[in-house]
Design an enzyme around this catalytic site. Structure first.
Site, PDB file in Angstrom:
ATOM      1  N   CYS A   3      30.607  -9.586 -68.301  1.00 30.55           N
ATOM      2  CA  CYS A   3      30.059  -9.376 -69.648  1.00 30.55           C
ATOM      3  C   CYS A   3      31.152  -9.443 -70.712  1.00 30.55           C
ATOM      4  O   CYS A   3      32.123  -8.672 -70.676  1.00 30.55           O
ATOM      5  CB  CYS A   3      29.343  -8.024 -69.711  1.00 30.55           C
ATOM      6  SG  CYS A   3      28.877  -7.510 -71.371  1.00 30.55           S
ATOM      7  N   GLY A   4      30.996 -10.346 -71.676  1.00 28.85           N
ATOM      8  CA  GLY A   4      31.983 -10.495 -72.740  1.00 28.85           C
ATOM      9  C   GLY A   4      32.110  -9.263 -73.618  1.00 28.85           C
ATOM     10  O   GLY A   4      33.212  -8.895 -74.040  1.00 28.85           O
ATOM     11  N   HIS A   5      30.975  -8.615 -73.919  1.00 33.78           N
ATOM     12  CA  HIS A   5      31.011  -7.402 -74.744  1.00 33.78           C
ATOM     13  C   HIS A   5      31.768  -6.288 -74.024  1.00 33.78           C
ATOM     14  O   HIS A   5      32.487  -5.504 -74.649  1.00 33.78           O
ATOM     15  CB  HIS A   5      29.599  -6.941 -75.066  1.00 33.78           C
ATOM     16  CG  HIS A   5      28.807  -7.931 -75.869  1.00 33.78           C
ATOM     17  ND1 HIS A   5      29.165  -8.297 -77.142  1.00 33.78           N
ATOM     18  CD2 HIS A   5      27.703  -8.653 -75.572  1.00 33.78           C
ATOM     19  CE1 HIS A   5      28.301  -9.184 -77.607  1.00 33.78           C
ATOM     20  NE2 HIS A   5      27.415  -9.421 -76.672  1.00 33.78           N
ATOM     21  N   CYS A   6      31.608  -6.212 -72.697  1.00 37.17           N
ATOM     22  CA  CYS A   6      32.318  -5.200 -71.905  1.00 37.17           C
ATOM     23  C   CYS A   6      33.822  -5.465 -71.922  1.00 37.17           C
ATOM     24  O   CYS A   6      34.628  -4.530 -72.031  1.00 37.17           O
ATOM     25  CB  CYS A   6      31.809  -5.196 -70.465  1.00 37.17           C
ATOM     26  SG  CYS A   6      30.030  -4.918 -70.294  1.00 37.17           S
TER      27      CYS A   6
END
Length: 527
Positions: free
Chosen positions: A71-74
């Site tokens: 996950c990029g946001h993570c």
């Protein structure tokens, strides 16, 4: 009982007690069998379904991030999360930060209803059944402050004039609650608000001399702002807003209210949301142009009658607000202009004409929207000339109906956001799918930028959203919720819009953000 038998029983009992008391050291009994040590990584506890229970027992205040390695946001959150853990550790805070690899711990993601990444939950006093959703910022100091205000006090207790003045002088924005009875239910609501308004400093008092100093006779919440050149906000010590029924609803005293600007600049977006007013009127102007600055007087003049009903917001198109312009389908050169939005429905409204921005014109527009005389508008890009010249067809609001509900075609559409990491990761697979079926005359693979094109009756709540529109009459729509790989997509299309076997687990999507929230990356954090 036989005396010899009694002696034997006593010896056995004493032996059992002595064995039970033995342990590895002075701390007493060793850990129960089967309990694992909780590993740490960069000061963050790494939890699994086997260790979460122990962590909850050992740490009365525990913030847990459910993340996915892909996950990029993570990934963006990770360094800030580590910094927040370090900040709290340096303060010897009781709060600990932890993380759970969601895809590797399906039991925990199911137990805590995790449907998107990252999801953060705050556990207090070992309560596993009712954690609090994390609603704070995603930067280190914001995370730490959100936790401080829950574990410690969210307000400063003011005992005298010197303490109150020192608090006001030390911060740009200070909110002080004046309550004659600190056990009143309004005080509990005030403290709850203080937990989340992280960009404001809060004070609380019940001392009569402080009521007298600020000319108060009733329970009141007062907002103090330091003067900011060009913004016309209140000077420290001037009376601010009254607190009533859980809301800050009006300004106290006409002479004092006139010194406060009722129109908030967009940069104060956290304060905008603290107001809890669903209707927002935005004035888009170029603050570098004198004629535009002159329009502020009429905008401010129109604001007071709508207090508590409409929040007036000023957007400077010369600043870094391109994301706001894009959301409303505007270009900077279209300023000055107005837009109205309801935060609950996300419906947007614009004036029918481009009249001069006067108090009367603004007032008429507001009344027209609130009375239902103005219909909401939908964003749509222009149809590209080559929209159907590539394997993946490009849809916009203006050609969506024609393509999606073509009774001779089976249309598979990806609704995406340009900033969405999940969408970017899926893009090559979507291109490969379109290439594979480009010679099938009855199958169309398409995509639509849902941030720039709005469709009535087709709300998009997460990215990517995949919908299949089968050929034939009836305007049937099937939402695809299975694995996002070429093989599964192909099975779905070859089988007429359903999988021949049991569907794989649904993959997560990036949430469709709220409209105006924090001013960074996705729409939830942009405005």
């Amino acid at each position: 009982m036989d005396g010899q038998l009694l002696s034997v029983l006593l010896l056995l009992l004493l032996g059992a007690l002595s064995l039970r008391g033995q342990g590895p050291g002075p701390g007493g009994p060793s850990e129960e069998p089967g309990k694992e040590e909780v590993p740490e990584e960069d000061g963050i506890l790494v939890l699994s379904h086997r260790t979460l229970g122990r962590a909850l027992q050992e740490h009365p205040a525990l913030l847990v991030e459910f993340y996915a390695p892909w996950c990029g946001h993570c990934k963006a959150l990770a360094p800030e999360y580590i910094k927040a853990a370090a900040l709290l550790a340096a303060e010897s805070a009781k709060t600990r930060l932890a993380k759970v690899d969601g895809p590797s711990e399906p039991e925990l993601t199911k137990e805590f209803a995790v449907t998107e990444y990252p999801t953060l939950k705050f556990f207090r006093d070992g309560n596993r059944t009712d954690p609090e959703e994390y609603t704070g910022p995603r930067e280190a100091e914001g995370i730490a402050e959100w936790l401080r205000r829950r574990v410690g006090s969210s307000t400063t207790r003011l005992e005298d004039e010197e303490g109150a003045q020192a608090l006001i002088d030390a911060h740009d924005v200070v909110v002080i609650g004046f309550f004659q009875d600190l056990q009143d239910e309004d005080v509990a609501t005030f403290l709850a608000l203080a937990q989340d308004a992280l960009d404001m400093t809060f004070g609380l008092t019940d001392h009569p001399q402080l009521f007298q100093k600020f000319g108060l006779t009733k329970d009141t919440v007062v907002l103090f702002k330091k003067h900011a050149p060009g913004h016309g906000v209140q000077q420290p010590g001037e009376l601010g807003c009254r607190y009533r029924n859980g809301h800050w609803v009006e300004w106290e005293g006409d002479h004092r209210a006139s010194s406060h600007e009722p129109c908030l600049p967009l940069q104060t977006s956290p304060k905008i949301f603290a107001a809890r007013i669903l209707n927002h009127l935005l004035l888009f102007i170029n603050q570098t142009l004198a004629p535009h600055q002159e329009l502020l007087a009429g905008f401010r003049e129109a604001a007071p009658p709508f207090r508590g009903q409409v929040l007036f917001v000023v957007v400077d198109v010369s600043a870094n607000n391109n994301h706001v312009l894009q959301y409303f389908g505007l270009r900077a050169e279209e300023a000055p202009t107005l837009r109205f939005i309801n935060m609950e429905t996300t419906k947007k409204y614009k004036p029918a004409d481009r009249g001069p921005v006067t108090a009367a014109w603004v007032t008429t527009f507001c009344h027209s929207v609130l009375s239902g005389k103005v219909k909401p508008y939908l964003l749509s890009q222009e149809v590209p000339p080559d929209w159907d010249q590539h394997p993946v067809k490009t849809l916009v609001g203006k050609n969506f109906e024609q393509v999606a509900f073509d009774e001779t075609k089976n249309v598979f559409i990806k609704f995406y956001a340009p900033w969405c990491t999940h969408c970017k990761e899926m893009a090559p697979t979507w291109e490969a799918l379109a290439e594979k079926y480009r010679d099938h005359e009855d199958i169309i693979i398409a995509e639509l930028d849902a941030t720039a094109n709005e469709l009535e009756g087709f709300p998009v709540h997460g990215f990517p959203t995949l919908k299949y529109f089968p050929a034939g009459q009836g305007r049937k729509v099937i939402e695809y919720k299975s694995a996002r790989d070429l093989e599964t997509f192909s099975k779905f299309l070859d089988n007429g819009g359903k999988l021949p076997e049991e569907e794989p687990a649904e993959e997560p999507s990036a949430p469709f953000p709220d409209t105006l929230a924090n001013s960074t990356v996705d729409l939830k954090e942009e405005l």
